[in-house]
Enzyme design. Structure first.
Site, mmCIF file in Angstrom:
data_model
loop_
_atom_site.group_PDB
_atom_site.id
_atom_site.type_symbol
_atom_site.label_atom_id
_atom_site.label_comp_id
_atom_site.label_asym_id
_atom_site.label_seq_id
_atom_site.Cartn_x
_atom_site.Cartn_y
_atom_site.Cartn_z
ATOM 1 N N LYS A 85 1.334 -0.967 -0.224
ATOM 2 C CA LYS A 85 0.009 -0.086 0.038
ATOM 3 C C LYS A 85 1.162 1.601 0.173
ATOM 4 O O LYS A 85 1.623 1.235 1.144
ATOM 5 C CB LYS A 85 -0.707 -0.381 1.597
ATOM 6 C CG LYS A 85 -1.248 0.730 1.535
ATOM 7 C CD LYS A 85 -2.732 1.325 1.303
ATOM 8 C CE LYS A 85 -3.621 2.436 1.287
ATOM 9 N NZ LYS A 85 -5.306 2.545 -0.179
ATOM 10 N N GLU A 95 -2.704 -1.960 -3.163
ATOM 11 C CA GLU A 95 -3.482 -1.618 -3.510
ATOM 12 C C GLU A 95 -2.993 0.209 -3.210
ATOM 13 O O GLU A 95 -3.034 0.985 -2.787
ATOM 14 C CB GLU A 95 -4.034 -1.655 -1.536
ATOM 15 C CG GLU A 95 -5.772 -1.011 -1.833
ATOM 16 C CD GLU A 95 -5.940 -0.309 -0.228
ATOM 17 O OE1 GLU A 95 -6.609 -1.020 0.067
ATOM 18 O OE2 GLU A 95 -6.854 0.277 -0.313
ATOM 19 N N PRO A 111 -19.562 -10.047 -1.204
ATOM 20 C CA PRO A 111 -21.050 -9.280 -0.800
ATOM 21 C C PRO A 111 -20.384 -9.070 0.800
ATOM 22 O O PRO A 111 -19.092 -9.230 1.362
ATOM 23 C CB PRO A 111 -21.442 -10.769 -0.034
ATOM 24 C CG PRO A 111 -21.075 -12.320 -0.694
ATOM 25 C CD PRO A 111 -19.542 -11.853 -1.115
HETATM 26 N N1 LIG Z 1 -18.154 -6.317 0.506
HETATM 27 C C1 LIG Z 1 -17.645 -5.249 1.987
HETATM 28 N N2 LIG Z 1 -18.380 -5.999 3.058
HETATM 29 C C2 LIG Z 1 -18.590 -5.122 4.124
HETATM 30 N N3 LIG Z 1 -18.198 -4.090 4.145
HETATM 31 C C3 LIG Z 1 -17.037 -3.507 3.350
HETATM 32 C C4 LIG Z 1 -17.760 -4.413 2.495
HETATM 33 N N4 LIG Z 1 -16.717 -3.946 0.980
HETATM 34 C C5 LIG Z 1 -16.177 -2.189 1.998
HETATM 35 N N5 LIG Z 1 -16.672 -2.149 3.077
HETATM 36 C C6 LIG Z 1 -16.680 -1.001 3.546
HETATM 37 O O1 LIG Z 1 -16.724 -0.558 3.057
HETATM 38 C C7 LIG Z 1 -15.902 0.514 3.687
HETATM 39 C C8 LIG Z 1 -14.926 0.787 2.456
HETATM 40 O O2 LIG Z 1 -14.151 -0.561 2.152
HETATM 41 P P1 LIG Z 1 -12.528 -0.592 2.177
HETATM 42 O O3 LIG Z 1 -11.474 0.780 3.607
HETATM 43 O O4 LIG Z 1 -12.709 -1.333 1.652
HETATM 44 O O5 LIG Z 1 -12.517 0.799 0.411
HETATM 45 P P2 LIG Z 1 -11.482 1.081 0.219
HETATM 46 O O6 LIG Z 1 -11.151 1.385 -1.078
HETATM 47 O O7 LIG Z 1 -10.148 -0.072 0.234
HETATM 48 O O8 LIG Z 1 -11.028 2.555 0.361
HETATM 49 P P3 LIG Z 1 -9.734 3.920 0.710
HETATM 50 O O9 LIG Z 1 -9.568 4.639 -0.832
HETATM 51 O O10 LIG Z 1 -9.698 4.485 1.850
HETATM 52 O O11 LIG Z 1 -8.689 2.747 0.741
HETATM 53 C C9 LIG Z 1 -15.418 0.295 5.095
HETATM 54 O O12 LIG Z 1 -16.067 0.266 5.716
HETATM 55 C C10 LIG Z 1 -15.218 -1.502 4.688
HETATM 56 O O13 LIG Z 1 -15.592 -2.186 5.846
HETATM 57 MG MG LIG Z 2 -8.466 0.799 1.317
#
Ligand SMILES: Nc1ncnc2c1ncn2[C@@H]1O[C@H](COP(=O)(O)OP(=O)(O)OP(=O)(O)O)[C@@H](O)[C@H]1O
Ligand SMILES: [Mg+2]
Length: 227
Positions: free
Chosen positions: A37, A115, A205
């Site tokens: 990351k 990522e 999901p």
């Molecule tokens: N499939 C899923 N089930 C439950 N919660 C999810 C799911 N996908 C994402 N989330 C929730 O949505 C939010 C954002 O998800 P995540 O952190 O994976 O996104 P990201 O794209 O990595 O964000 P960032 O740009 O901050 O890195 C988190 O709170 C995460 O738990």
């Molecule tokens: Mg993220």
């Protein structure tokens, strides 16, 4: 070629959740996984150190114990775009330093998962954005999209941005970031799948740890080898 660059339609669209699912699936197949990351913003300060939550989650899922300096060299405090957070902290993001980490991780792993931060056009500094950082890896993108209204536009825009920059896209994964998916949004998602110019690779999901249908990292690697 053994890396996949996880990008997204947006911040908070599920990149880390999908990365964790892929890392766990790959490990279950006995693959050696390394994660990166390169830039994380919004790191909380604990005991005088900035803690990159995404990097730590990915590293745990991959059982990558190399240490944060190799996994997440740019740990930024401000929950803002990377160039803004970096400037605020007096840091300059050096793409050559990150590129070196790509090579180091690649040499030690069957699969490297990177990522990005935010989406493809997020700026990192003068003349550098996330698409540029992806290009330096030489690895194809996997685009994570959120199962929500607006995703069709965001996904097609991201794919177009990738195409015009000559970035290859393995496919799209949709993450269900909310518990309920109203009928209209489900129908919207079907509309997206019908329009995708790249493969649909599955859905994560809500609360799930595995993609549906299950994504076989070994098969993804084969696709990488053919790419
Ligand atoms: N499939 C899923 N089930 C439950 N919660 C999810 C799911 N996908 C994402 N989330 C929730 O949505 C939010 C954002 O998800 P995540 O952190 O994976 O996104 P990201 O794209 O990595 O964000 P960032 O740009 O901050 O890195 C988190 O709170 C995460 O738990
Ligand atoms: Mg993220």
């Amino acid at each position: 070629m053994n890396g996949i660059f996880l990008t997204g339609t947006d911040t908070g669209c599920g990149k880390t959740c999908v990365g964790v699912a892929l890392a766990e699936a790959a490990r279950a197949q006995g693959l050696r996984v390394r994660v990166l990351k390169p830039v994380e913003t919004g790191c909380e300060e604990r005991n005088g150190a900035l803690v990159p939550a995404d990097a730590i989650r990915l590293a745990e899922a991959a059982q990558d114990r190399r240490g944060l300096d190799l996994i997440c060299p740019y740990r930024l405090r401000l929950p803002a775009a990377p160039d803004v957070a970096a400037r605020k902290q007096g840091v300059e993001i050096d793409p050559a330093r990150i590129e070196k980490l790509y090579h180091e991780a690649s040499a030690q792993a069957d699969l490297v998962l990177i990522e990005g931060a935010g989406g493809l056009l997020v700026p990192l500094g003068p003349g550098l954005d996330m698409a540029g950082l992806a290009r330096r890896s030489g690895w194809p993108l996997l685009l994570v999209a959120r199962a929500r209204l607006g995703t069709l536009n965001h996904t097609l825009l991201s794919l177009e941005a990738a195409r015009t920059r000559g970035l290859r896209v393995l496919g799209v994964v949709v993450s269900q970031t909310t518990p309920e998916l109203p009928d209209a949004e489900r129908a919207n998602l079907e509309g997206l799948l019908a329009r995708l110019p790249v493969p649909f690779l599955g859905e994560l999901p809500f609360g799930g740890r595995r993609l549906v249908p299950e994504l076989d990292p070994g098969a993804l690697l084969d696709a990488l080898a053919r790419a």
